[in-house]
Write a protein that holds these residues in place. Sequence first.
Motif, short mmCIF file in Angstrom:
data_model
loop_
_atom_site.label_atom_id
_atom_site.label_comp_id
_atom_site.label_asym_id
_atom_site.label_seq_id
_atom_site.Cartn_x
_atom_site.Cartn_y
_atom_site.Cartn_z
N LYS A 42 0.83 -1.21 0.00
CA LYS A 42 0.00 0.00 0.00
C LYS A 42 0.87 1.26 0.00
N ILE A 43 1.96 1.23 0.78
CA ILE A 43 2.85 2.39 0.83
C ILE A 43 3.55 2.58 -0.52
N LEU A 44 3.96 1.47 -1.13
CA LEU A 44 4.66 1.56 -2.42
C LEU A 44 3.78 2.20 -3.49
N ASP A 45 2.48 1.95 -3.40
CA ASP A 45 1.55 2.53 -4.38
C ASP A 45 1.61 4.06 -4.38
N LYS A 46 2.04 4.63 -3.26
CA LYS A 46 2.06 6.09 -3.13
C LYS A 46 3.41 6.70 -3.50
N ILE A 47 4.40 5.83 -3.77
CA ILE A 47 5.73 6.34 -4.14
C ILE A 47 5.79 6.52 -5.66
N GLU A 48 5.98 7.75 -6.08
CA GLU A 48 6.03 8.06 -7.51
C GLU A 48 7.49 8.07 -7.99
N PRO A 49 7.74 7.54 -9.18
CA PRO A 49 9.11 7.58 -9.72
C PRO A 49 9.53 9.03 -10.01
N ASN A 50 10.78 9.34 -9.72
CA ASN A 50 11.28 10.68 -10.03
C ASN A 50 11.92 10.69 -11.42
N GLU A 51 12.47 11.82 -11.79
CA GLU A 51 13.04 11.95 -13.14
C GLU A 51 14.21 10.99 -13.35
N LYS A 52 15.00 10.80 -12.31
CA LYS A 52 16.14 9.89 -12.42
C LYS A 52 15.67 8.46 -12.65
N ASP A 53 14.60 8.05 -11.95
CA ASP A 53 14.05 6.70 -12.14
C ASP A 53 13.58 6.52 -13.59
N ILE A 54 12.88 7.53 -14.09
CA ILE A 54 12.36 7.44 -15.47
C ILE A 54 13.50 7.35 -16.47
N GLU A 55 14.56 8.10 -16.21
CA GLU A 55 15.74 8.05 -17.09
C GLU A 55 16.36 6.65 -17.07
N ILE A 56 16.45 6.06 -15.87
CA ILE A 56 17.02 4.71 -15.75
C ILE A 56 16.16 3.70 -16.50
N PHE A 57 14.84 3.80 -16.33
CA PHE A 57 13.92 2.88 -17.01
C PHE A 57 14.06 2.98 -18.53
N ASN A 58 14.20 4.20 -19.01
CA ASN A 58 14.24 4.42 -20.46
C ASN A 58 15.56 4.03 -21.10
N THR A 59 16.60 3.93 -20.30
CA THR A 59 17.93 3.64 -20.86
C THR A 59 18.46 2.26 -20.48
N THR A 60 17.66 1.50 -19.77
CA THR A 60 18.11 0.19 -19.31
C THR A 60 17.48 -0.92 -20.14
N THR A 61 18.30 -1.88 -20.51
CA THR A 61 17.80 -3.07 -21.20
C THR A 61 17.55 -4.15 -20.16
N PHE A 62 16.33 -4.62 -20.10
CA PHE A 62 15.96 -5.61 -19.10
C PHE A 62 16.17 -7.02 -19.65
N SER A 63 16.94 -7.80 -18.92
CA SER A 63 17.20 -9.18 -19.33
C SER A 63 16.08 -10.09 -18.82
N ASP A 64 15.78 -11.12 -19.60
CA ASP A 64 14.82 -12.12 -19.14
C ASP A 64 15.53 -13.38 -18.66
N ASN A 65 16.85 -13.27 -18.48
CA ASN A 65 17.65 -14.38 -18.00
C ASN A 65 17.74 -14.33 -16.47
N THR A 66 17.27 -15.38 -15.83
CA THR A 66 17.20 -15.40 -14.37
C THR A 66 18.57 -15.22 -13.72
N ILE A 67 19.58 -15.90 -14.27
CA ILE A 67 20.93 -15.80 -13.69
C ILE A 67 21.47 -14.39 -13.84
N GLU A 68 21.28 -13.81 -15.01
CA GLU A 68 21.77 -12.44 -15.23
C GLU A 68 21.08 -11.46 -14.28
N LEU A 69 19.79 -11.65 -14.09
CA LEU A 69 19.06 -10.76 -13.18
C LEU A 69 19.56 -10.91 -11.74
N SER A 70 19.82 -12.15 -11.34
CA SER A 70 20.27 -12.39 -9.96
C SER A 70 21.68 -11.87 -9.72
#
Length: 247
Positions: A42-70
């Motif tokens: 419930k608390i997390l629902d109220k936390i909004e991403p800031n500009e830095k978060d949005i920049e990270i999201f937009n420039t990061t390639t997300f792997s679907d490999n479990t080992i790489e993620l870990s």
Amino acid sequence: MKKHDVETYTKLAEGAKFFLDESFKYIDETLISESASLIYSKILDKIEPNEKDIEIFNTTTFSDNTIELSQSEEGILLSEETQDAFIKAWQDANTLARKYVIKHQITHKINSIEILGHLNNLGFFIETLTNRHLLFLYQSRIIDDFCYSRISVAKIMERLIFIFKDEIISKKVHLNEITNLFSLRNKTVHYTPDNSILLKPSISELIQIWNQCKKIIERFEKIEKINEEKFSILINAYIDGFKNKWI
């Protein structure tokens, strides 16, 4: 075969009491953890991403490999400010979960790691009283040396089926929930990748197990008539306390 006196019965009773107390301490901690997780979400629902978060999201390639993620660098997908907010949210959630009781539906499935402690200790509780009951049957000459020497080292469900074979046939005793208890406990003993995901008992499932444990213990007590605090009364008090507090 080693001779056993009153001290043996006392030690087994002390062990059973310890396991029962621990099992319900763990289930209380389990529900606190479940509550903390609900509050946290419930608390997390109220936390909004800031500009830095949005920049990270937009420039990061997300792997679907479990080992790489870990193996990925911790915190790489969040700004330091948001990481701090998440940490504070978790701390606040745990504080609130211990301060206030959150009621849960009986259909709620438990996912907190503390459930391991509850299931293990509850299984030990039933197994200890079963061992003591078999000793009582042996020393009362209800079963002989041959039976006792073999059944006392059998698997727990085999011991219980042996004790209640006549009542099971006449359908006066049912062991389905006890079977479920030891099936769940086996998942904690053999904590494999699959079992770590599958182990999510519901509150109603646990209550059914507790109620059948109480009935089995009442059967033991009716035969033994040992002068002590009744375990059936103790577990019933724990069951009532849990229901009043959490559901």
